[in-house]
Motif scaffolding. Structure first.
Motif, PDB file in Angstrom:
ATOM      1  N   ARG A  49      62.295 -17.887  27.241  1.00 56.01           N
ATOM      2  CA  ARG A  49      62.113 -19.342  27.115  1.00 56.01           C
ATOM      3  C   ARG A  49      63.256 -19.947  26.299  1.00 56.01           C
ATOM      4  NH1 ARG A  49      57.096 -22.564  27.573  1.00 56.01           N
ATOM      5  NH2 ARG A  49      57.144 -21.158  29.090  1.00 56.01           N
ATOM      6  N   LEU A  50      63.645 -19.276  25.228  1.00 56.03           N
ATOM      7  CA  LEU A  50      64.744 -19.752  24.389  1.00 56.03           C
ATOM      8  C   LEU A  50      66.037 -19.819  25.198  1.00 56.03           C
ATOM      9  CD1 LEU A  50      65.845 -20.496  21.571  1.00 56.03           C
ATOM     10  CD2 LEU A  50      66.197 -18.061  21.194  1.00 56.03           C
ATOM     11  N   LEU A  51      66.329 -18.771  25.969  1.00 58.76           N
ATOM     12  CA  LEU A  51      67.545 -18.756  26.780  1.00 58.76           C
ATOM     13  C   LEU A  51      67.529 -19.864  27.825  1.00 58.76           C
ATOM     14  CD1 LEU A  51      68.182 -14.958  27.402  1.00 58.76           C
ATOM     15  CD2 LEU A  51      69.301 -16.467  25.765  1.00 58.76           C
ATOM     16  N   ALA A  52      66.388 -20.077  28.462  1.00 53.14           N
ATOM     17  CA  ALA A  52      66.297 -21.145  29.469  1.00 53.14           C
ATOM     18  C   ALA A  52      66.603 -22.500  28.837  1.00 53.14           C
ATOM     19  CB  ALA A  52      64.915 -21.140  30.110  1.00 53.14           C
ATOM     20  N   GLY A  53      66.145 -22.719  27.604  1.00 52.19           N
ATOM     21  CA  GLY A  53      66.424 -23.973  26.918  1.00 52.19           C
ATOM     22  C   GLY A  53      67.868 -24.106  26.479  1.00 52.19           C
ATOM     23  N   THR A  56      70.938 -24.687  29.564  1.00 56.25           N
ATOM     24  CA  THR A  56      70.973 -25.802  30.492  1.00 56.25           C
ATOM     25  C   THR A  56      72.443 -26.166  30.676  1.00 56.25           C
ATOM     26  OG1 THR A  56      68.862 -26.575  29.661  1.00 56.25           O
ATOM     27  CG2 THR A  56      70.184 -28.175  30.861  1.00 56.25           C
ATOM     28  N   ASP A  57      72.898 -26.274  31.906  1.00 56.48           N
ATOM     29  CA  ASP A  57      74.314 -26.564  32.214  1.00 56.48           C
ATOM     30  C   ASP A  57      75.252 -25.472  31.731  1.00 56.48           C
ATOM     31  OD1 ASP A  57      73.632 -28.938  33.467  1.00 56.48           O
ATOM     32  OD2 ASP A  57      73.762 -30.078  31.608  1.00 56.48           O
ATOM     33  N   ALA A  58      74.766 -24.228  31.653  1.00 56.47           N
ATOM     34  CA  ALA A  58      75.604 -23.092  31.259  1.00 56.47           C
ATOM     35  C   ALA A  58      75.034 -21.828  31.895  1.00 56.47           C
ATOM     36  CB  ALA A  58      75.635 -22.946  29.732  1.00 56.47           C
ATOM     37  N   GLY A  59      75.789 -20.757  31.816  1.00 54.80           N
ATOM     38  CA  GLY A  59      75.316 -19.462  32.284  1.00 54.80           C
ATOM     39  C   GLY A  59      75.785 -18.397  31.320  1.00 54.80           C
ATOM     40  N   ALA A  60      74.989 -17.359  31.155  1.00 52.12           N
ATOM     41  CA  ALA A  60      75.352 -16.279  30.238  1.00 52.12           C
ATOM     42  C   ALA A  60      75.152 -14.936  30.912  1.00 52.12           C
ATOM     43  CB  ALA A  60      74.505 -16.336  28.968  1.00 52.12           C
ATOM     44  N   MET A  61      76.023 -14.001  30.588  1.00 49.56           N
ATOM     45  CA  MET A  61      75.873 -12.617  30.997  1.00 49.56           C
ATOM     46  C   MET A  61      75.875 -11.767  29.720  1.00 49.56           C
ATOM     47  SD  MET A  61      78.103 -10.109  33.461  1.00 49.56           S
ATOM     48  CE  MET A  61      79.555 -10.162  32.406  1.00 49.56           C
ATOM     49  N   VAL A  62      74.766 -11.094  29.478  1.00 44.55           N
ATOM     50  CA  VAL A  62      74.634 -10.224  28.311  1.00 44.55           C
ATOM     51  C   VAL A  62      74.761  -8.786  28.790  1.00 44.55           C
ATOM     52  CG1 VAL A  62      73.118  -9.495  26.437  1.00 44.55           C
ATOM     53  CG2 VAL A  62      73.127 -11.880  27.173  1.00 44.55           C
ATOM     54  N   THR A  63      75.624  -8.020  28.133  1.00 41.61           N
ATOM     55  CA  THR A  63      75.779  -6.608  28.454  1.00 41.61           C
ATOM     56  C   THR A  63      75.071  -5.802  27.378  1.00 41.61           C
ATOM     57  OG1 THR A  63      77.911  -7.038  29.495  1.00 41.61           O
ATOM     58  CG2 THR A  63      77.425  -4.750  28.894  1.00 41.61           C
ATOM     59  N   VAL A  71      71.851 -11.703  33.419  1.00 36.76           N
ATOM     60  CA  VAL A  71      72.385 -13.065  33.500  1.00 36.76           C
ATOM     61  C   VAL A  71      71.248 -14.067  33.410  1.00 36.76           C
ATOM     62  CG1 VAL A  71      74.438 -12.399  34.802  1.00 36.76           C
ATOM     63  CG2 VAL A  71      72.373 -13.093  36.026  1.00 36.76           C
ATOM     64  N   ALA A  72      71.557 -15.236  32.871  1.00 32.98           N
ATOM     65  CA  ALA A  72      70.560 -16.284  32.691  1.00 32.98           C
ATOM     66  C   ALA A  72      71.263 -17.629  32.697  1.00 32.98           C
ATOM     67  CB  ALA A  72      69.809 -16.089  31.375  1.00 32.98           C
ATOM     68  N   GLY A  73      70.480 -18.679  32.892  1.00 40.26           N
ATOM     69  CA  GLY A  73      70.992 -20.034  32.801  1.00 40.26           C
ATOM     70  C   GLY A  73      71.259 -20.662  34.152  1.00 40.26           C
ATOM     71  N   GLU A  74      71.471 -21.966  34.124  1.00 36.11           N
ATOM     72  CA  GLU A  74      71.688 -22.722  35.352  1.00 36.11           C
ATOM     73  C   GLU A  74      72.970 -22.332  36.072  1.00 36.11           C
ATOM     74  OE1 GLU A  74      71.319 -26.900  34.598  1.00 36.11           O
ATOM     75  OE2 GLU A  74      69.234 -26.705  33.985  1.00 36.11           O
ATOM     76  N   LEU A  75      73.982 -21.837  35.359  1.00 32.40           N
ATOM     77  CA  LEU A  75      75.238 -21.423  35.982  1.00 32.40           C
ATOM     78  C   LEU A  75      75.344 -19.906  36.099  1.00 32.40           C
ATOM     79  CD1 LEU A  75      77.748 -23.911  34.300  1.00 32.40           C
ATOM     80  CD2 LEU A  75      76.529 -24.146  36.474  1.00 32.40           C
ATOM     81  N   ALA A  76      74.217 -19.217  36.090  1.00 31.80           N
ATOM     82  CA  ALA A  76      74.213 -17.751  36.168  1.00 31.80           C
ATOM     83  C   ALA A  76      74.856 -17.241  37.450  1.00 31.80           C
ATOM     84  CB  ALA A  76      72.792 -17.213  36.042  1.00 31.80           C
ATOM     85  N   ASP A  77      74.815 -18.041  38.509  1.00 35.56           N
ATOM     86  CA  ASP A  77      75.415 -17.620  39.777  1.00 35.56           C
ATOM     87  C   ASP A  77      76.919 -17.398  39.657  1.00 35.56           C
ATOM     88  OD1 ASP A  77      72.930 -17.737  40.899  1.00 35.56           O
ATOM     89  OD2 ASP A  77      73.245 -19.685  41.849  1.00 35.56           O
ATOM     90  N   ALA A  78      77.550 -17.922  38.620  1.00 34.22           N
ATOM     91  CA  ALA A  78      78.976 -17.710  38.414  1.00 34.22           C
ATOM     92  C   ALA A  78      79.305 -16.233  38.234  1.00 34.22           C
ATOM     93  CB  ALA A  78      79.452 -18.496  37.187  1.00 34.22           C
ATOM     94  N   MET A  96      60.648 -17.286  35.358  1.00 32.66           N
ATOM     95  CA  MET A  96      60.500 -18.731  35.270  1.00 32.66           C
ATOM     96  C   MET A  96      61.843 -19.340  35.624  1.00 32.66           C
ATOM     97  SD  MET A  96      61.119 -19.590  31.310  1.00 32.66           S
ATOM     98  CE  MET A  96      59.761 -19.308  30.444  1.00 32.66           C
ATOM     99  N   GLU A  97      61.876 -20.626  35.830  1.00 27.64           N
ATOM    100  CA  GLU A  97      63.122 -21.305  36.152  1.00 27.64           C
ATOM    101  C   GLU A  97      64.154 -21.020  35.077  1.00 27.64           C
ATOM    102  OE1 GLU A  97      65.723 -23.429  38.355  1.00 27.64           O
ATOM    103  OE2 GLU A  97      63.654 -22.995  38.916  1.00 27.64           O
ATOM    104  N   GLY A  98      65.311 -20.516  35.474  1.00 27.30           N
ATOM    105  CA  GLY A  98      66.371 -20.208  34.523  1.00 27.30           C
ATOM    106  C   GLY A  98      66.169 -18.921  33.759  1.00 27.30           C
ATOM    107  N   ALA A  99      65.135 -18.126  34.089  1.00 27.71           N
ATOM    108  CA  ALA A  99      64.875 -16.879  33.377  1.00 27.71           C
ATOM    109  C   ALA A  99      65.955 -15.866  33.681  1.00 27.71           C
ATOM    110  CB  ALA A  99      63.502 -16.328  33.774  1.00 27.71           C
ATOM    111  N   PRO A 100      66.222 -14.963  32.746  1.00 29.05           N
ATOM    112  CA  PRO A 100      67.257 -13.951  32.970  1.00 29.05           C
ATOM    113  C   PRO A 100      66.921 -13.039  34.142  1.00 29.05           C
ATOM    114  CG  PRO A 100      66.583 -14.005  30.677  1.00 29.05           C
ATOM    115  CD  PRO A 100      65.630 -14.871  31.446  1.00 29.05           C
ATOM    116  N   ARG A 101      67.940 -12.561  34.802  1.00 26.35           N
ATOM    117  CA  ARG A 101      67.766 -11.522  35.815  1.00 26.35           C
ATOM    118  C   ARG A 101      68.812 -10.466  35.561  1.00 26.35           C
ATOM    119  NH1 ARG A 101      70.468 -15.644  38.646  1.00 26.35           N
ATOM    120  NH2 ARG A 101      72.261 -14.901  39.801  1.00 26.35           N
TER     121      ARG A 101
END
Length: 103
Positions: A49-53, A56-63, A71-78, A96-101
């Motif tokens: 939930r914290l990551l989804a908030g 917004t308007d960003a994407g993150a990839m955590v290794t 990956v998570a966020g609205e720009l995760a497709d990058a 959930m919407e914007g949840a990490p995958r």
């Protein structure tokens, strides 16, 4: 493994399985701030939930230390064009919407 990111609540290096975070955002300073926030908050309850908030308007990839990329966020497709690692895939338990995958 420890790294240079310090948790401002403790003044110590974060201590969990996330070893790096790459963020795509509209401005470099915001990407840097988000990457730090994601690494600090990685082990917190309610992380999805914290990551989804935050992302917004960003994407993150955590290794993770094991090599898994999440990956998570609205720009995760990058991050979809990156090669897939040979490690096991993690799946978020609370989609959930914007949840990490994971990849």
């Amino acid at each position: 493994e420890r790294h240079h990111v310090l948790d401002p609540r403790t003044g110590r290096s974060t201590d969990h399985d996330a070893v790096s975070c790459t963020v795509v955002a509209g401005e470099a300073w915001w990407a840097e701030a988000l990457a730090t926030a994601v690494l600090v908050a990685w082990a917190e309850p309610g992380r999805d939930r914290l990551l989804a908030g935050l992302l917004t308007d960003a994407g993150a990839m955590v290794t993770l230390a094991a090599g898994t990329r999440i990956v998570a966020g609205e720009l995760a497709d990058a991050f979809d064009r990156l090669p897939t690692p040979t490690t096991e895939v993690m799946v978020s338990s609370a989609p959930m919407e914007g949840a990490p995958r994971a990849y």
